[in-house]
Design a protein around this motif. Structure first.
Motif, PDB file in Angstrom:
ATOM      1  N   ARG A  93      26.514 -13.700 -50.589  1.00 19.84           N
ATOM      2  CA  ARG A  93      27.408 -14.402 -49.970  1.00 19.84           C
ATOM      3  C   ARG A  93      28.795 -14.151 -50.350  1.00 19.84           C
ATOM      4  O   ARG A  93      29.689 -13.820 -49.583  1.00 19.84           O
ATOM      5  CB  ARG A  93      26.933 -16.098 -50.089  1.00 19.84           C
ATOM      6  N   SER A  94      29.171 -14.021 -51.712  1.00 16.82           N
ATOM      7  CA  SER A  94      30.530 -13.745 -52.110  1.00 16.82           C
ATOM      8  C   SER A  94      30.942 -12.372 -52.071  1.00 16.82           C
ATOM      9  O   SER A  94      32.001 -11.930 -51.600  1.00 16.82           O
ATOM     10  CB  SER A  94      30.425 -14.083 -53.858  1.00 16.82           C
ATOM     11  N   ILE A  95      30.093 -11.600 -52.269  1.00 12.00           N
ATOM     12  CA  ILE A  95      30.249 -10.070 -51.772  1.00 12.00           C
ATOM     13  C   ILE A  95      30.631  -9.938 -50.212  1.00 12.00           C
ATOM     14  O   ILE A  95      31.543  -9.242 -49.937  1.00 12.00           O
ATOM     15  CB  ILE A  95      29.230  -8.996 -52.328  1.00 12.00           C
ATOM     16  N   THR A  96      29.974 -10.542 -49.290  1.00  7.36           N
ATOM     17  CA  THR A  96      30.277 -10.500 -47.984  1.00  7.36           C
ATOM     18  C   THR A  96      31.708 -11.041 -47.686  1.00  7.36           C
ATOM     19  O   THR A  96      32.281 -10.605 -46.889  1.00  7.36           O
ATOM     20  CB  THR A  96      29.153 -11.257 -47.212  1.00  7.36           C
ATOM     21  N   GLU A  97      31.807 -12.119 -48.384  1.00  5.13           N
ATOM     22  CA  GLU A  97      33.174 -12.867 -48.083  1.00  5.13           C
ATOM     23  C   GLU A  97      34.300 -11.885 -48.641  1.00  5.13           C
ATOM     24  O   GLU A  97      35.308 -11.877 -48.174  1.00  5.13           O
ATOM     25  CB  GLU A  97      33.362 -14.033 -48.972  1.00  5.13           C
ATOM     26  N   LYS A  98      34.087 -11.131 -49.830  1.00  9.78           N
ATOM     27  CA  LYS A  98      35.196 -10.165 -49.934  1.00  9.78           C
ATOM     28  C   LYS A  98      35.217  -8.904 -48.877  1.00  9.78           C
ATOM     29  O   LYS A  98      36.310  -8.477 -48.950  1.00  9.78           O
ATOM     30  CB  LYS A  98      34.820  -9.548 -51.532  1.00  9.78           C
ATOM     31  N   ILE A  99      34.107  -8.553 -48.655  1.00 12.71           N
ATOM     32  CA  ILE A  99      34.244  -7.521 -47.676  1.00 12.71           C
ATOM     33  C   ILE A  99      35.067  -7.873 -46.467  1.00 12.71           C
ATOM     34  O   ILE A  99      35.984  -7.236 -45.878  1.00 12.71           O
ATOM     35  CB  ILE A  99      32.917  -6.565 -47.477  1.00 12.71           C
ATOM     36  N   ILE A 100      34.619  -9.169 -45.889  1.00 10.26           N
ATOM     37  CA  ILE A 100      35.182  -9.690 -44.758  1.00 10.26           C
ATOM     38  C   ILE A 100      36.774 -10.079 -44.893  1.00 10.26           C
ATOM     39  O   ILE A 100      37.530  -9.627 -43.939  1.00 10.26           O
ATOM     40  CB  ILE A 100      34.728 -10.893 -44.129  1.00 10.26           C
ATOM     41  N   GLN A 101      37.132 -10.439 -46.240  1.00 12.02           N
ATOM     42  CA  GLN A 101      38.519 -10.825 -46.383  1.00 12.02           C
ATOM     43  C   GLN A 101      39.363  -9.588 -46.395  1.00 12.02           C
ATOM     44  O   GLN A 101      40.518  -9.350 -45.889  1.00 12.02           O
ATOM     45  CB  GLN A 101      38.410 -11.478 -47.569  1.00 12.02           C
ATOM     46  N   PHE A 142      26.704   0.237 -47.829  1.00  9.86           N
ATOM     47  CA  PHE A 142      26.563  -1.459 -47.947  1.00  9.86           C
ATOM     48  C   PHE A 142      27.730  -2.078 -47.034  1.00  9.86           C
ATOM     49  O   PHE A 142      27.418  -2.893 -46.514  1.00  9.86           O
ATOM     50  CB  PHE A 142      26.374  -1.618 -49.479  1.00  9.86           C
ATOM     51  N   ILE A 143      28.845  -1.451 -47.283  1.00  8.77           N
ATOM     52  CA  ILE A 143      30.143  -2.544 -47.041  1.00  8.77           C
ATOM     53  C   ILE A 143      29.817  -1.946 -45.177  1.00  8.77           C
ATOM     54  O   ILE A 143      29.953  -3.221 -44.739  1.00  8.77           O
ATOM     55  CB  ILE A 143      31.379  -1.333 -47.275  1.00  8.77           C
ATOM     56  N   TYR A 144      29.677  -1.171 -44.573  1.00  3.39           N
ATOM     57  CA  TYR A 144      29.575  -1.049 -43.157  1.00  3.39           C
ATOM     58  C   TYR A 144      28.148  -1.989 -42.685  1.00  3.39           C
ATOM     59  O   TYR A 144      28.235  -2.538 -41.795  1.00  3.39           O
ATOM     60  CB  TYR A 144      29.251   0.275 -42.650  1.00  3.39           C
ATOM     61  N   LEU A 145      27.101  -1.742 -43.575  1.00  2.78           N
ATOM     62  CA  LEU A 145      25.679  -2.678 -43.358  1.00  2.78           C
ATOM     63  C   LEU A 145      26.266  -4.168 -43.414  1.00  2.78           C
ATOM     64  O   LEU A 145      25.906  -5.027 -42.555  1.00  2.78           O
ATOM     65  CB  LEU A 145      24.612  -2.564 -44.592  1.00  2.78           C
ATOM     66  N   THR A 146      27.122  -4.566 -44.265  1.00  2.00           N
ATOM     67  CA  THR A 146      27.573  -6.066 -44.387  1.00  2.00           C
ATOM     68  C   THR A 146      28.412  -6.396 -43.171  1.00  2.00           C
ATOM     69  O   THR A 146      28.028  -7.447 -42.557  1.00  2.00           O
ATOM     70  CB  THR A 146      28.413  -6.306 -45.713  1.00  2.00           C
ATOM     71  N   TYR A 147      29.236  -5.413 -42.690  1.00  2.00           N
ATOM     72  CA  TYR A 147      29.943  -5.751 -41.397  1.00  2.00           C
ATOM     73  C   TYR A 147      29.040  -6.196 -40.152  1.00  2.00           C
ATOM     74  O   TYR A 147      29.280  -6.986 -39.461  1.00  2.00           O
ATOM     75  CB  TYR A 147      31.072  -4.589 -41.005  1.00  2.00           C
ATOM     76  N   LEU A 148      27.945  -5.214 -40.059  1.00  2.00           N
ATOM     77  CA  LEU A 148      26.979  -5.381 -39.076  1.00  2.00           C
ATOM     78  C   LEU A 148      26.437  -6.699 -39.255  1.00  2.00           C
ATOM     79  O   LEU A 148      26.017  -7.529 -38.418  1.00  2.00           O
ATOM     80  CB  LEU A 148      25.862  -4.231 -39.054  1.00  2.00           C
ATOM     81  N   CYS A 149      25.880  -6.973 -40.237  1.00  2.00           N
ATOM     82  CA  CYS A 149      25.156  -8.417 -40.510  1.00  2.00           C
ATOM     83  C   CYS A 149      26.010  -9.262 -40.141  1.00  2.00           C
ATOM     84  O   CYS A 149      25.479 -10.332 -39.588  1.00  2.00           O
ATOM     85  CB  CYS A 149      24.802  -8.161 -42.214  1.00  2.00           C
ATOM     86  N   HIS A 150      27.099  -9.119 -40.524  1.00  2.00           N
ATOM     87  CA  HIS A 150      28.264 -10.250 -40.249  1.00  2.00           C
ATOM     88  C   HIS A 150      28.267 -10.637 -38.855  1.00  2.00           C
ATOM     89  O   HIS A 150      28.244 -11.734 -38.182  1.00  2.00           O
ATOM     90  CB  HIS A 150      29.440 -10.136 -40.760  1.00  2.00           C
TER      91      HIS A 150
END
Lengths: 116, 116, 116, 116
Positions: free
Chosen positions: D6-14, D72-80
């Protein structure tokens, strides 16, 4: 009759025009489609060793040939879009590569030009 | 002199033989190299809109042409490995695609054949 | 119980160990497998416009989620192979990207850092 | 403090929100970006043997880790984008794979499930 690059290109473009598909064929989409076909080709060799990849069975070889054709078809659409004389570009690229990889330095080596 | 598929293939193979690189060119590696070149091509269009991808500047077009040449070079090595007559395979594939995508059903549609 | 990165990694590795597949999972193969999954993901969006890619139907969304899982599974095997703490690497990469793309220069722009 | 998904996702989105980049991040573009990063990862292993790919030097390992982070960063954007709980999806996928690849049939074999 001998098929040449010009006549195969015409057939590929005609196939598309008959279906009114040029609207979908912007270069971005075409390059993505080509990449997907390249992945389908790779899938045939995945988990195989180097030796196994040289020793496919009949069905696998047929799949390879079909993927090679698919890749060439998208390559042709891209050449058409950019008015590219493919063989001329290849000749230029071979010359460029010959300068990057002089025979005496690169013979028998898989190193990249900036590591030679 | 007109370059044709046979003569360009010979030049590509000769370039490799001069450098003794056939040992690295198993089909698995070649397909992976082709996929990497396809990604370098896609990189030129990444983040661009469809319209922007049709409106490249001079330098971008030069990069595109070089990537198209790279892709064709690996395609040629794979055709050589599998004794594939590329243009014959393309003709077969066009015919197969014509059956999967009959004009009356697929005209103006980007649907896949199994959704038509 | 909350699943975290450590426990999901353990499950992924255990799945493999049960099948004795580590022998096939050299990094070269894993990276190729990951690339193939990335292509299967892209295939869902091919020929779609940007807007259409944001408006998938239920079945397409299910396919996307499955591909995202596949990609993460191969990513995890690679992290395991290289003793990589994935989240630490991501933090480092975010910091690096923040330096390459300072907010005041990159805000609202899709340009690459070397074009800013 | 422990970093979790959750926290890494927030950082990536921010990071993205600070740069107003969500406008470029439609799923089609994100999947293409992920594919390009996967190719950059593969490039590190190209022409290497299986053994060589397990025996990288320090610089190569650093490049691998950076590419894993990018993926992983692009994966996270897609998950979001798709409101995907990544670890839940992975658990579902492991279960699905366990059914496709029962231990007794798949142990020690690299065959695909439909060839077992």
């Amino acid at each position: 009759m001998k098929i040449d690059l010009r006549s195969i290109t015409e057939k590929i473009i005609q196939f598309r025009n008959n279906r009114d598909w040029a609207q979908y064929h912007d270069p971005k989409n075409l390059s993505q489609a080509l990449g997907i076909e390249a992945a389908e080709l790779q899938e045939i060799f995945l988990w195989k060793t180097s030796d196994e990849s040289r020793d496919l069975n009949h069905d696998e070889i047929e799949r390879v040939k079909e993927e090679l054709a698919d890749i060439f078809i998208y390559l042709t659409y891209l050449c058409h879009e950019f008015n590219t004389d493919l063989f001329e570009e290849v000749l230029k690229k071979i010359e460029k590569n010959a300068n990057k990889y002089p025979i005496e330095k690169s013979k028998g080596s898989s190193k990249k030009y900036n590591e030679l």
